[in-house]
Design a protein around this motif. Structure first.
Motif, PDB file in Angstrom:
ATOM      1  N   MET A  63      41.326  41.797  35.297  1.00  0.00           N
ATOM      2  CA  MET A  63      39.971  41.627  35.839  1.00  0.00           C
ATOM      3  C   MET A  63      39.254  42.953  36.082  1.00  0.00           C
ATOM      4  SD  MET A  63      40.830  40.376  39.702  1.00  0.00           S
ATOM      5  CE  MET A  63      39.240  40.972  40.264  1.00  0.00           C
ATOM      6  N   CYS A  82      40.701  44.175  28.922  1.00  0.00           N
ATOM      7  CA  CYS A  82      40.532  42.906  29.644  1.00  0.00           C
ATOM      8  C   CYS A  82      39.071  42.564  29.865  1.00  0.00           C
ATOM      9  CB  CYS A  82      41.287  42.909  30.970  1.00  0.00           C
ATOM     10  SG  CYS A  82      40.532  43.948  32.221  1.00  0.00           S
TER      11      CYS A  82
ATOM     12  N   GLY B  12      30.294  34.299  40.751  1.00  0.00           N
ATOM     13  CA  GLY B  12      31.361  33.448  41.284  1.00  0.00           C
ATOM     14  C   GLY B  12      30.734  32.400  42.185  1.00  0.00           C
ATOM     15  N   GLN B  35      31.335  39.114  33.390  1.00  0.00           N
ATOM     16  CA  GLN B  35      32.085  38.234  32.488  1.00  0.00           C
ATOM     17  C   GLN B  35      31.162  37.597  31.444  1.00  0.00           C
ATOM     18  OE1 GLN B  35      35.435  37.793  32.434  1.00  0.00           O
ATOM     19  NE2 GLN B  35      35.497  39.408  33.991  1.00  0.00           N
ATOM     20  N   GLN B  41      36.234  34.677  39.136  1.00  0.00           N
ATOM     21  CA  GLN B  41      37.653  34.520  38.790  1.00  0.00           C
ATOM     22  C   GLN B  41      38.153  33.125  39.169  1.00  0.00           C
ATOM     23  OE1 GLN B  41      38.784  36.533  36.807  1.00  0.00           O
ATOM     24  NE2 GLN B  41      37.475  38.317  37.154  1.00  0.00           N
ATOM     25  N   ARG B  44      36.921  30.757  36.575  1.00  0.00           N
ATOM     26  CA  ARG B  44      36.787  31.494  35.323  1.00  0.00           C
ATOM     27  C   ARG B  44      36.848  30.552  34.116  1.00  0.00           C
ATOM     28  NH1 ARG B  44      38.827  37.428  33.860  1.00  0.00           N
ATOM     29  NH2 ARG B  44      38.631  37.250  31.614  1.00  0.00           N
ATOM     30  N   GLN B 115      39.658  41.249  44.793  1.00  0.00           N
ATOM     31  CA  GLN B 115      40.706  41.628  43.848  1.00  0.00           C
ATOM     32  C   GLN B 115      42.027  41.303  44.531  1.00  0.00           C
ATOM     33  OE1 GLN B 115      40.426  46.220  43.867  1.00  0.00           O
ATOM     34  NE2 GLN B 115      42.593  45.853  44.234  1.00  0.00           N
ATOM     35  N   ALA B 134      46.644  37.456  37.895  1.00  0.00           N
ATOM     36  CA  ALA B 134      46.349  37.849  36.517  1.00  0.00           C
ATOM     37  C   ALA B 134      46.871  36.785  35.559  1.00  0.00           C
ATOM     38  CB  ALA B 134      46.975  39.204  36.201  1.00  0.00           C
ATOM     39  N   ILE B 137      44.521  33.959  35.607  1.00  0.00           N
ATOM     40  CA  ILE B 137      43.338  34.255  34.791  1.00  0.00           C
ATOM     41  C   ILE B 137      43.645  33.928  33.328  1.00  0.00           C
ATOM     42  CG2 ILE B 137      41.935  36.148  33.858  1.00  0.00           C
ATOM     43  CD1 ILE B 137      41.982  37.388  36.686  1.00  0.00           C
ATOM     44  N   SER B 141      41.492  31.487  31.136  1.00  0.00           N
ATOM     45  CA  SER B 141      40.612  32.068  30.119  1.00  0.00           C
ATOM     46  C   SER B 141      41.153  31.862  28.715  1.00  0.00           C
ATOM     47  CB  SER B 141      40.397  33.553  30.383  1.00  0.00           C
ATOM     48  OG  SER B 141      41.591  34.264  30.172  1.00  0.00           O
TER      49      SER B 141
END
Ligand code: FES
Lengths: 107, 458
Positions: A63, A82, B12, B35, B41, B44, B115, B134, B137, B141
Motif C-alpha cells: 500500500m 505496488c 476510503g 488507487q 484499503q 479495496r 497503515q 498486505a 490487500i 485486489s
C-alpha cells in the motif's frame, strides 16, 4: 528450490489478462493486478536486493508505505510496484541496490 | 480547472461518505485518491469485485453503496493521484501519471486512512514475511490467497483475515497470538461500555467460533518472534507458555493493529497528540474534524483508529461541518443533520477502549532486541540506535543524523514509531516529551524534473 508462488490464484470467472516479462521470462497477469501482485503471483524469488547488505526483499506492505517493492520497469529504476497497474508488454526486472529516488526520468 | 469548494484526499470510507454528503449539499468536490478505483484499503477493489468474493464477508460489501454514491455531478474523482504536499493557502499538490498538479480550495479534508503498525522482529525483512493486511490487500485486489501461512500477532483484523482464509478454503496453518491473559484482564473494565456495541461483540465471538471450528492450531501469549530461511521455507520460531516452537511455512503474516497515516497531516503542520491506549500519534482535531490549521480537516482512521463504520460516520459529520463553514451557517445546524452519524460514531467509540486494551501492543515490538532491524530502508538495527543514544543522542533528529535512520525512501513510515519508543525507553522519558518525528514534503516520491515542470507551468 522453492519455485512456486507463496500465493494461490482463485479462478472464479474470466478476466482480462496482459502479457509481461519478468526478469526475461514471459508470463501473464490479470489486467487489474498491480505490478507487485503480479510479481508475487509469478514466484517467490526476491524482487530487489538492498544497497547496504545486498539482502533479498519482496513487496511487503502492498500500500505504498515501505518501498520494498522498488523494481525496474521498462528500464526505469525505482518504480513502486505496488502503486502501478500492469500494462501489456511491460518488462519488469529485479533491482539491485538502491538508486537515489530523486533521479529524474523521462516519460 | 474550476476551483472546487472542497478537496478530499483519500477515497476510503471517510472520504467517500464525505464526498457524497458535501456533493448532495451543493459543494463542488475534488476527490483525490492514489488507487485506480475508489474504496480505500478496507473496500479495496470493491467497484470491480462487487459482491462476488463472498469469502470476504458482509462487511466488505458495505463499500458498494459508498462507491456508487460518488457518481454525482458535483464530484470529480481523480484516481491514481498521489498527494505529496499541502501548503497553508491551502493548496494541494499531487502527482498523476508522472505529472504534477497544484489545486486550491478553501477547505481540504485529509482522509488518508491508516497503515499497519510496523512489527519489527528478527527476520521481518525476509521474503515471505509480510503484514497480514498486505495479504488481505492481495485477496481483495488480485484474488490471491496466501498458501501455507502462519498468522502471527494480535488484533481484530488478524481474526477477520483468518476467517476470510478459512471461508476461501485456504486456512492458515497456525495462529500465533501475542495476547496474554493479563491483557484480557485489563480490558474487562471497558466491557460494560463496549456492550453498547453488542452487535460488534457478537460478530467478534462468531469469528472466534469459526476459527475454533476449523481446528486451526493456536498458540497464545506468544513472544520472541524470529524468522529464518531454512531449505527455502521460513522457519518461524517463537515462545508460547514457556516453550519454544518452530513452524515451517511459506508465509509469516504478522499484525499488531493499525495506526493513522500521518505523513500528510504532519507535513501540513497540523499539531499531533500521543494516544496512549493506541500507542500512536493522532492529528489533533475537534469532534467535527477541524484542525488548528485554517481550512484543514481530518476524518476517518487518519484522524484516529475507530474502524470503517466510524470513519464513514465521521466523513458525514465533517462534510456537514464544512458545508456550514462554506455557507456561513451556524455550526449547530449540522448537529441535527448528523444525529444518525453521531450515533454510529459513538457506538464505535464505545467498543474501542476494550479492543485497544484486549489487543495491546506487546512491549517487545516497541523496543526489540539489538539484532532486530528497525529501519528497513537503511538497514539500521535496534542495537545501533541504543549505541547512538548511549553515545549521547537525546533527540530524534540527533539519531537521524548519527545513523541515517528514517532517511530512506519510506521516509520513516516503517521505523518512526519504533525509533520514538526506543528513545523514550532508553532516556526514560514519556513519549509525549520525546516528540514526533518531522515529516517533510514531498511525502510521496516525485522526481525533481516533475516539480520543476510544475513550477514552470504555474
Ligand atoms: S510494497 Fe510497500 S511500498 Fe510497495
Amino acid at each position: 528450490m522453492m519455485t512456486d508462488s507463496r500465493f494461490f490464484r482463485r479462478e472464479n470467472g474470466t478476466y482480462d489478462t496482459v502479457c509481461l516479462q519478468i526478469d526475461g521470462v514471459q508470463t501473464h497477469a490479470r489486467a487489474t493486478d498491480t505490478v507487485a501482485a503480479a510479481l508475487l503471483a509469478f514466484g517467490p524469488a526476491p524482487t530487489r536486493t538492498t544497497g547496504i547488505s545486498q539482502s533479498p526483499r519482496t513487496p511487503f506492505c502492498m500500500m505504498g508505505a515501505c518501498f520494498d517493492c522498488l523494481v525496474t520497469i521498462d528500464g526505469r529504476p525505482n518504480q513502486q510496484a505496488c502503486m502501478i497497474t500492469v500494462q501489456d508488454g511491460m518488462c519488469i526486472t529485479h533491482q539491485a541496490g538502491f538508486r537515489p529516488l530523486e533521479e529524474p526520468h523521462d516519460g | 480547472m474550476a476551483k472546487p469548494d472542497l478537496i478530499i484526499i483519500g477515497a476510503g470510507p471517510a472520504g467517500m461518505a464525505a464526498a457524497a454528503t458535501a456533493a448532495n449539499g451543493g459543494l463542488k468536490v475534488h476527490l483525490l485518491d492514489d488507487q485506480p478505483a475508489a474504496g480505500g484499503q478496507v473496500y479495496r477493489n470493491i467497484t470491480r469485485n462487487q459482491d462476488r468474493l463472498t469469502h470476504l464477508g458482509p462487511e466488505y460489501t458495505k463499500g458498494i453503496p459508498l462507491a456508487d454514491a460518488l457518481d454525482h455531478p458535483n464530484i470529480t474523482h481523480v484516481a491514481g493521484a498521489a498527494v505529496w504536499r499541502i501548503d497553508d493557502t491551502p493548496t494541494v499538490w499531487y502527482s498523476l501519471h508522472g505529472k504534477s498538479h497544484a489545486i486550491h480550495a478553501d477547505h481540504v479534508l485529509i482522509a488518508t486512512g491508516a497503515q499497519e503498525r510496523p512489527v519489527p522482529f528478527a527476520g521481518w525483512t525476509l521474503p515471505g514475511v509480510m503484514p497480514a493486511g498486505a495479504a488481505q490487500i492481495l485477496m481483495k485486489s488480485s484474488d490471491l490467497l496466501p498458501k501455507d501461512a502462519v498468522l502471527a500477532g494480535s488484533g481484530p483484523l488478524l481474526y477477520l483475515i483468518a476467517v476470510q482464509m478459512i471461508e476461501a478454503g485456504q486456512p492458515p496453518v497456525a495462529m500465533v497470538e501475542t495476547q496474554t491473559p493479563q491483557m484480557m484482564m485489563r480490558a474487562v473494565r471497558h466491557l460494560p461500555r463496549a456492550l453498547l456495541d453488542r452487535q460488534q461483540i457478537f460478530k467478534g465471538l462468531a469469528m472466534l467460533r469459526k476459527i475454533r471450528a476449523a481446528r486451526i492450531p493456536r498458540y497464545t501469549a506468544a513472544h520472541s518472534f524470529k524468522a529464518q530461511i531454512q531449505d527455502d521455507l521460513l522457519d518461524f520460531e517463537f515462545t508460547s507458555k514457556g516453550e519454544t516452537h518452530h513452524l515451517k511455512c511459506a508465509l509469516v503474516l504478522s499484525h499488531q493493529g493499525i495506526i493513522p497515516a500521518t505523513h500528510l497531516t504532519r507535513s501540513a503542520g497540523i499539531p499531533h497528540k500521543w494516544h496512549k491506549a493506541q500507542q500512536c500519534w493522532h492529528p489533533d482535531h475537534d469532534t467535527e474534524g477541524r484542525t488548528a490549521r485554517p481550512g484543514l480537516w481530518v476524518a476517518g482512521d487518519s484522524a484516529g483508529i475507530l474502524g470503517a463504520d466510524a470513519a464513514r460516520a465521521q466523513g458525514v459529520i465533517t462534510a456537514n461541518a464544512i458545508i456550514c463553514a462554506v455557507r456561513g451557517l451556524r455550526p449547530s445546524i449540522a448537529s441535527h443533520v448528523n444525529a444518525h452519524a453521531i450515533n454510529h460514531r459513538n457506538r464505535a467509540q464505545a467498543i474501542r477502549a476494550f479492543l485497544d486494551a484486549a489487543y495491546a501492543v506487546p512491549p517487545e515490538i516497541n523496543t526489540p532486541p539489538d539484532d532486530t532491524i528497525l529501519c528497513r530502508c537503511e538497514e539500521i538495527t535496534a542495537g545501533t540506535i541504543r549505541q547512538a543514544i548511549h553515545d549521547g543522542a537525546t533527540e530524534l533528529r540527533h539519531l537521524k543524523t548519527a545513523t541515517r535512520i528514517g532517511m530512506g525512501p519510506c521516509q520513516g513510515r516503517q521505523c518512526d514509531l519504533s525509533l520514538t519508543h526506543m528513545l523514550a525507553a532508553q532516556t526514560q522519558r514519556p513519549i509525549a516529551t520525546v516528540g514526533m518525528p518531522r515529516a517533510r514534503s514531498p511525502v510521496r516520491p516525485v522526481s525533481l524534473g516533475e516539480i520543476a515542470a510544475l513550477e514552470q507551468t504555474d
